[in-house]
Write a protein that holds these residues in place. Structure first.
Motif, PDB file in Angstrom:
ATOM      1  N   UNK A 207      41.007 -11.297  53.417  1.00 39.30           N
ATOM      2  CA  UNK A 207      42.441 -11.927  53.453  1.00 39.30           C
ATOM      3  C   UNK A 207      42.548 -12.809  52.270  1.00 39.30           C
ATOM      4  N   UNK A 208      43.389 -12.470  51.198  1.00 37.36           N
ATOM      5  CA  UNK A 208      43.644 -13.494  50.204  1.00 37.36           C
ATOM      6  C   UNK A 208      45.238 -14.051  50.077  1.00 37.36           C
ATOM      7  N   UNK A 209      45.148 -15.330  50.070  1.00 42.56           N
ATOM      8  CA  UNK A 209      46.512 -16.043  50.245  1.00 42.56           C
ATOM      9  C   UNK A 209      46.468 -17.211  49.489  1.00 42.56           C
ATOM     10  N   UNK A 210      47.228 -17.247  48.623  1.00 39.72           N
ATOM     11  CA  UNK A 210      47.362 -18.317  47.798  1.00 39.72           C
ATOM     12  C   UNK A 210      48.297 -19.598  48.479  1.00 39.72           C
ATOM     13  N   UNK A 211      47.972 -20.723  48.089  1.00 41.01           N
ATOM     14  CA  UNK A 211      48.596 -21.782  48.974  1.00 41.01           C
ATOM     15  C   UNK A 211      50.091 -21.966  48.962  1.00 41.01           C
ATOM     16  N   UNK A 212      50.773 -21.623  47.698  1.00 38.81           N
ATOM     17  CA  UNK A 212      52.046 -22.146  47.732  1.00 38.81           C
ATOM     18  C   UNK A 212      53.417 -22.076  48.417  1.00 38.81           C
ATOM     19  N   UNK A 213      53.009 -21.274  49.572  1.00 40.35           N
ATOM     20  CA  UNK A 213      54.312 -20.884  50.388  1.00 40.35           C
ATOM     21  C   UNK A 213      53.848 -21.911  51.801  1.00 40.35           C
ATOM     22  N   UNK A 214      53.550 -20.901  52.804  1.00 42.19           N
ATOM     23  CA  UNK A 214      53.114 -21.559  53.934  1.00 42.19           C
ATOM     24  C   UNK A 214      52.196 -22.326  54.092  1.00 42.19           C
ATOM     25  N   UNK A 215      51.463 -22.775  52.927  1.00 43.22           N
ATOM     26  CA  UNK A 215      50.320 -23.639  53.030  1.00 43.22           C
ATOM     27  C   UNK A 215      50.421 -24.581  51.899  1.00 43.22           C
ATOM     28  N   UNK A 216      51.837 -24.592  51.126  1.00 42.00           N
ATOM     29  CA  UNK A 216      52.204 -25.835  50.479  1.00 42.00           C
ATOM     30  C   UNK A 216      51.609 -26.167  49.108  1.00 42.00           C
ATOM     31  N   UNK A 217      50.413 -25.802  48.609  1.00 45.22           N
ATOM     32  CA  UNK A 217      50.038 -26.120  47.352  1.00 45.22           C
ATOM     33  C   UNK A 217      49.470 -24.947  46.518  1.00 45.22           C
ATOM     34  N   UNK A 218      50.028 -24.866  45.357  1.00 42.42           N
ATOM     35  CA  UNK A 218      49.689 -23.876  44.459  1.00 42.42           C
ATOM     36  C   UNK A 218      48.156 -23.942  43.918  1.00 42.42           C
ATOM     37  N   UNK A 219      47.616 -23.010  43.212  1.00 39.11           N
ATOM     38  CA  UNK A 219      46.381 -22.991  42.436  1.00 39.11           C
ATOM     39  C   UNK A 219      45.124 -23.038  43.098  1.00 39.11           C
ATOM     40  N   UNK A 220      45.094 -22.636  44.426  1.00 38.70           N
ATOM     41  CA  UNK A 220      43.954 -22.656  45.282  1.00 38.70           C
ATOM     42  C   UNK A 220      44.402 -21.395  46.238  1.00 38.70           C
ATOM     43  N   UNK A 221      43.524 -20.682  46.268  1.00 44.13           N
ATOM     44  CA  UNK A 221      43.646 -19.488  47.372  1.00 44.13           C
ATOM     45  C   UNK A 221      42.804 -19.566  48.806  1.00 44.13           C
ATOM     46  N   UNK A 222      43.333 -19.418  49.762  1.00 43.75           N
ATOM     47  CA  UNK A 222      42.403 -19.265  51.050  1.00 43.75           C
ATOM     48  C   UNK A 222      42.053 -17.665  51.121  1.00 43.75           C
ATOM     49  N   UNK A 223      40.619 -17.691  51.208  1.00 49.80           N
ATOM     50  CA  UNK A 223      40.071 -16.349  51.366  1.00 49.80           C
ATOM     51  C   UNK A 223      39.351 -16.158  52.809  1.00 49.80           C
ATOM     52  N   UNK A 224      39.567 -15.230  53.610  1.00 50.72           N
ATOM     53  CA  UNK A 224      38.986 -15.075  54.642  1.00 50.72           C
ATOM     54  C   UNK A 224      38.307 -13.694  54.585  1.00 50.72           C
ATOM     55  N   UNK A 225      36.899 -13.891  54.810  1.00 48.29           N
ATOM     56  CA  UNK A 225      36.245 -12.375  54.487  1.00 48.29           C
ATOM     57  C   UNK A 225      34.951 -12.378  55.696  1.00 48.29           C
ATOM     58  N   UNK A 226      34.989 -10.827  55.712  1.00 44.70           N
ATOM     59  CA  UNK A 226      33.386 -10.645  56.480  1.00 44.70           C
ATOM     60  C   UNK A 226      32.504 -10.848  55.532  1.00 44.70           C
ATOM     61  N   UNK A 227      31.460 -11.491  56.366  1.00 40.99           N
ATOM     62  CA  UNK A 227      30.311 -11.864  55.365  1.00 40.99           C
ATOM     63  C   UNK A 227      29.739 -10.558  54.761  1.00 40.99           C
ATOM     64  N   UNK A 228      29.622  -9.596  55.654  1.00 42.80           N
ATOM     65  CA  UNK A 228      28.993  -8.176  55.218  1.00 42.80           C
ATOM     66  C   UNK A 228      29.409  -7.724  54.060  1.00 42.80           C
ATOM     67  N   UNK A 229      30.873  -7.719  53.945  1.00 42.77           N
ATOM     68  CA  UNK A 229      31.475  -7.288  52.906  1.00 42.77           C
ATOM     69  C   UNK A 229      31.379  -8.244  51.613  1.00 42.77           C
ATOM     70  N   UNK A 230      31.197  -9.555  51.925  1.00 43.80           N
ATOM     71  CA  UNK A 230      30.946 -10.439  50.756  1.00 43.80           C
ATOM     72  C   UNK A 230      29.867 -10.028  49.951  1.00 43.80           C
ATOM     73  N   UNK A 231      28.520  -9.745  50.840  1.00 39.61           N
ATOM     74  CA  UNK A 231      27.276  -9.504  50.566  1.00 39.61           C
ATOM     75  C   UNK A 231      27.305  -8.072  49.663  1.00 39.61           C
ATOM     76  N   UNK A 232      28.247  -7.357  49.756  1.00 35.53           N
ATOM     77  CA  UNK A 232      28.299  -5.941  49.067  1.00 35.53           C
ATOM     78  C   UNK A 232      28.635  -6.016  47.532  1.00 35.53           C
ATOM     79  N   UNK A 233      29.049  -7.327  47.162  1.00 35.18           N
ATOM     80  CA  UNK A 233      29.901  -7.467  45.842  1.00 35.18           C
ATOM     81  C   UNK A 233      28.707  -7.173  44.666  1.00 35.18           C
ATOM     82  N   UNK A 234      29.253  -6.957  43.553  1.00 39.00           N
ATOM     83  CA  UNK A 234      28.496  -6.755  42.375  1.00 39.00           C
ATOM     84  C   UNK A 234      27.531  -7.910  42.071  1.00 39.00           C
ATOM     85  N   UNK A 235      26.321  -7.612  41.472  1.00 41.35           N
ATOM     86  CA  UNK A 235      25.629  -8.979  40.991  1.00 41.35           C
ATOM     87  C   UNK A 235      25.652  -8.873  39.620  1.00 41.35           C
TER      88      UNK A 235
END
Ligand code: PMP
Length: 376
Positions: A207-235
């Motif tokens: 999940x990708x959610x930038x902060x500026x609406x329900x979380x108040x502050x722009x310029x930062x994103x909350x990322x909620x991710x399955x650890x296995x999926x994170x490990x699959x990323x390009x090196x």
């Protein structure tokens, strides 16, 4: 050390005599703003203000930890998921997404329901193969996939690296009623609807959610991710671009947007104090319902390009059919304290996120009726 903020469960009130319908950055609750103001001067008796604390010190460690914990509680994900604060807004993270998963030859499926899904596509195209799995523009109407169709309205290759969708289409005023149905990893952009309603975060790989609406502050994103999926990323990309490296560094890989992380944490605590997504969803449906009903009751004077089935409870879009009249509406509304009503795709857009007061929707509906009487 705990800095429990003890926000109330009272609905947010109007502030400073203005109803700010901005799509983001957007209206924040007074009690959160007051709390931030205090911490700017001094963070929890430390003698140092929030903006002045080292990101390597114990005070920021607590800020980071508390924000991560509350996001985890609100999303309900288990330990197999990581909560990361990523630098940059949503668009930056759309580029990171493509770099992480398409760089080594993968295919990204994009459900193209909006301007913002389009921005995600623009970031992915130079990096890898992009397949448009759904087209949300049907003639002049905006729509989202039909949740009753079990994914058979989507075109998804069996080897897709992920299926990207934008859960709430901020500009168009449409939203999904549930994540798309597919057996490929789902990446959801929840920038404009995170914690506005209960959502099955565990159906997403990320999940990708930038902060500026329900979380108040722009310029930062909350990322909620399955650890296995994170490990699959390009090196074959540098650490600063890899979600997994940020996760391993506990969101302090380099100097993080410390202020934004604190504001996001406080807004999430406020959301929790309000009763969380379930309680908030009822309020949002009530506020949006007032405006959608006014559109329906206008005998065609106001209309929306958002398909009825996909109508969002956060961004209500409408127009009069005349660009001149729309401009007149926006200008006159401004003189009555209703600001930022200009739509992204023409016409008007009333963005009413979690902290937006009901009174704002009531005032807008009164104005819509009055305007129709004068120009209808
Ligand atoms: N996704 C959605 C749903 C949005 O509403 C927005 C911004 N309004 C974005 C992505 C882009 O966010 P940012 O400006 O942080 O890149």
């Amino acid at each position: 050390m705990s800095r429990s903020s003890s926000f109330s469960n009272l609905p947010a009130e109007p502030r400073l005599g203005v109803f700010n319908f901005s799509a983001g950055p957007s209206h924040m609750p007074q009690e959160v703003v007051d709390h931030v103001r205090e911490e700017l001067a001094e963070l929890s008796g430390s003698g140092i203000g929030l903006l002045e604390h080292s990101h390597r010190g114990p005070h920021y460690d607590d800020v980071n930890q508390e924000a991560g914990d509350v996001i985890r509680r609100l999303s309900g994900v288990g330990d197999d998921y990581a909560v990361i604060f990523m630098p940059g807004g949503a668009t930056v993270n759309f580029a990171f997404l493509a770099l992480n998963y398409l760089h080594d030859g993968g295919t990204g499926v994009y459900l193209d329901t909006s301007v913002w899904a389009g921005k995600a596509i623009d970031e992915a195209r130079p990096i890898g193969d992009v397949v448009i799995g759904y087209d949300g523009r049907q003639g002049d109407t905006f729509t989202c996939p039909d949740a009753t169709r079990s994914g058979d309205d989507l075109a998804v290759p069996t080897d897709a690296s992920y299926v990207f969708y934008c859960a709430n289409n901020t500009g168009e005023g449409t939203w999904y009623t549930e994540p798309p149905i597919t057996d490929r990893p789902i990446v959801g952009d929840l920038t404009s609807d995170i914690f506005s309603r209960p959502w099955p975060f565990e159906r997403h790989a990320m999940t990708i959610a930038a902060g500026q609406k329900n979380l108040g502050a722009a310029g930062c994103s909350v990322v909620i991710a399955q650890r296995d999926f994170l490990a699959e990323a390009s090196r074959r990309i540098g650490p600063i671009l890899r979600f997994e490296d940020h996760e391993k560094a506990e969101s302090i890989l380099n100097t993080p947007p410390t202020f934004a992380v604190r504001v996001i944490g406080l807004m999430a605590e406020w959301t929790e104090a309000q009763g969380g997504p379930t309680a908030i969803a009822e309020r949002n449906a009530d506020k949006a319902g007032l405006v959608w009903n006014a559109i329906d009751a206008s005998g065609g004077f106001y209309r929306s390009r958002a398909e009825r089935r996909s109508r969002s409870d956060l961004n209500v879009t409408f127009h009069t059919g005349s660009a001149e009249l729309d401009a007149q509406f926006i200008e006159e509304a401004g003189t009555h304290g209703m600001v930022n009503l200009k739509g992204l795709v023409g016409g008007m857009r009333a963005s009413m996120y979690n902290a937006f007061p009901r009174q704002g929707a009531e005032v807008l509906v009164d104005f819509m009726k009055d305007f129709m009487t004068r120009y209808g």
